[in-house]
Design an enzyme around this catalytic site. Structure first.
Site, PDB file in Angstrom:
ATOM      1  N   LYS A  84       2.065 -13.373   6.680  1.00 26.88           N
ATOM      2  CA  LYS A  84       2.399 -12.763   7.987  1.00 26.88           C
ATOM      3  C   LYS A  84       1.845 -11.340   8.104  1.00 26.88           C
ATOM      4  CE  LYS A  84       6.867 -12.471   8.295  1.00 26.88           C
ATOM      5  NZ  LYS A  84       7.302 -12.829   6.984  1.00 26.88           N
ATOM      6  N   ARG A 103      15.579 -11.500  11.463  1.00 27.41           N
ATOM      7  CA  ARG A 103      15.663 -12.264  10.217  1.00 27.41           C
ATOM      8  C   ARG A 103      16.862 -13.213  10.246  1.00 27.41           C
ATOM      9  NH1 ARG A 103      12.082  -9.552   7.000  1.00 27.41           N
ATOM     10  NH2 ARG A 103      12.192  -9.876   4.779  1.00 27.41           N
ATOM     11  N   ARG A 155       0.148 -11.011  -4.609  1.00 27.80           N
ATOM     12  CA  ARG A 155       0.063 -10.032  -3.519  1.00 27.80           C
ATOM     13  C   ARG A 155       0.077  -8.606  -4.063  1.00 27.80           C
ATOM     14  NH1 ARG A 155       3.934 -10.443   1.625  1.00 27.80           N
ATOM     15  NH2 ARG A 155       5.608  -9.838   0.215  1.00 27.80           N
ATOM     16  N   ARG A 211       4.695  -5.110  -5.149  1.00 25.00           N
ATOM     17  CA  ARG A 211       5.985  -4.683  -4.615  1.00 25.00           C
ATOM     18  C   ARG A 211       7.102  -5.108  -5.557  1.00 25.00           C
ATOM     19  NH1 ARG A 211       5.907  -6.800   1.518  1.00 25.00           N
ATOM     20  NH2 ARG A 211       7.919  -7.535   0.778  1.00 25.00           N
ATOM     21  N   ARG A 240      14.847 -14.115  -2.504  1.00 25.22           N
ATOM     22  CA  ARG A 240      14.317 -14.015  -1.141  1.00 25.22           C
ATOM     23  C   ARG A 240      14.066 -15.387  -0.527  1.00 25.22           C
ATOM     24  NH1 ARG A 240       9.246 -10.518  -1.753  1.00 25.22           N
ATOM     25  NH2 ARG A 240       9.147 -10.408   0.488  1.00 25.22           N
TER      26      ARG A 240
END
Ligand code: AMP
Length: 272
Positions: free
Chosen positions: A51, A130, A169, A202, A213
């Site tokens: 995203k 969310r 990532r 991260r 998550r």
């Protein structure tokens, strides 16, 4: 001046999201031009689906401002304890564990930044809403402001691919640009193409946080697709393939929506 020329000039200057990242006391110095079609979009999709990358690319294509709630928290993380509000320090604890920050904190933060929803270039909300409670509150806030969403893009991907994407990532510590060690590598390993800042993993992309998550996503965020489907706003886009392919599908979906308008109570599907 024609809007295409204004947009080109804007894209050549550094993107300024101060008002969103730091709050209304820090107005953007570079403001967006009036584009012909200021899209007002929400981006949905599991963490790691790409995203953030699509948001960057869509910002370039559409001129809309990338409004990520996660980026607000990451900006606050760079401040010292004394510079942060107590509510923000508590919020960062939730974030570190991979949990969702409570709705009241997030909603207050977005409400303070309501002017960003009036950005001349339009906006791409990423990471907000969310939960269904946040989606309800956003609808109410937009109604108050006499604004309405044009579409909600839902990027869809099988779960094992999502996990692989998160593991690779890397994010720029300085300008927050997003890369992937294999899918979208920087020109120089560990260094951001855009600003030369260091690329880091991260904290919430580490395996323990990823598991939390994904559970949180299934429970709280996945029901949003039904919410927006009922409003006739949902546009599902397959997030498989390269970033350019996904962008192509997304732009085609938006163009088709522009031509044909919303399809009430039906999900439009691009490449899924
Ligand atoms: P993201 O960059 O969107 O994946 O967000 C990173 C983290 O920030 C999430 O795992 C949450 O802890 C927190 N966060 C961001 N946006 C929200 C939101 N809308 N509601 C609750 N927590 C959020």
């Amino acid at each position: 001046m024609r809007s295409s020329q204004l947009l080109k000039e804007f894209m050549e200057t550094k993107r300024d999201r101060s008002a969103w990242l730091k709050g209304p006391a820090f107005p953007c110095e570079v403001t967006a031009p009036n584009v012909a079609r200021p899209w007002k979009l929400v981006l949905l999709g599991a963490p790691g689906v790409g995203k953030g990358t699509q948001a960057e690319l869509l910002t370039q294509q559409l001129g809309a401002c990338h409004l990520s709630t996660g980026d607000i928290f990451r900006t606050a993380k760079c401040l010292s304890e004394g510079e942060r509000s107590p509510a923000m320090s508590v919020a960062l604890e939730y974030m570190r564990r991979g949990d969702l920050v409570p709705d009241t904190t997030v909603l207050q933060m977005v409400r303070e930044r309501v002017n960003c929803l009036r950005c001349h270039g339009g906006f791409l909300l990423d990471g907000f809403p969310r939960t269904v409670a946040q989606a309800d509150a956003l609808q109410a806030l937009l109604r108050e402001q006499n604004l309405a969403l044009d579409a909600v893009l839902n990027f869809a991907l099988p779960i094992d691919e999502v996990v692989a994407r998160l593991a690779g990532r890397r994010t720029c510590n300085a300008c927050k640009a997003v890369y992937h060690v294999t899918g979208l590598p920087p020109r120089k390993e560990g260094i951001c193409n855009q600003c030369g800042g260091p690329l880091v993993q991260r904290e919430d992309d580490k395996p323990e946080s990823v598991r939390v998550r994904m559970e949180v996503y299934e429970k709280s965020t996945a029901p949003l697709t039904d919410f927006y489907c009922r409003l006739g706003l949902l546009v599902s886009v397959s997030a498989q393939g390269s970033t350019t392919e996904i962008l192509g599908r997304t732009m085609a979906a938006l163009q088709s929506r522009d031509r044909n308008g919303p399809k009430r109570s039906r999900m439009s599907v691009q490449g899924v």
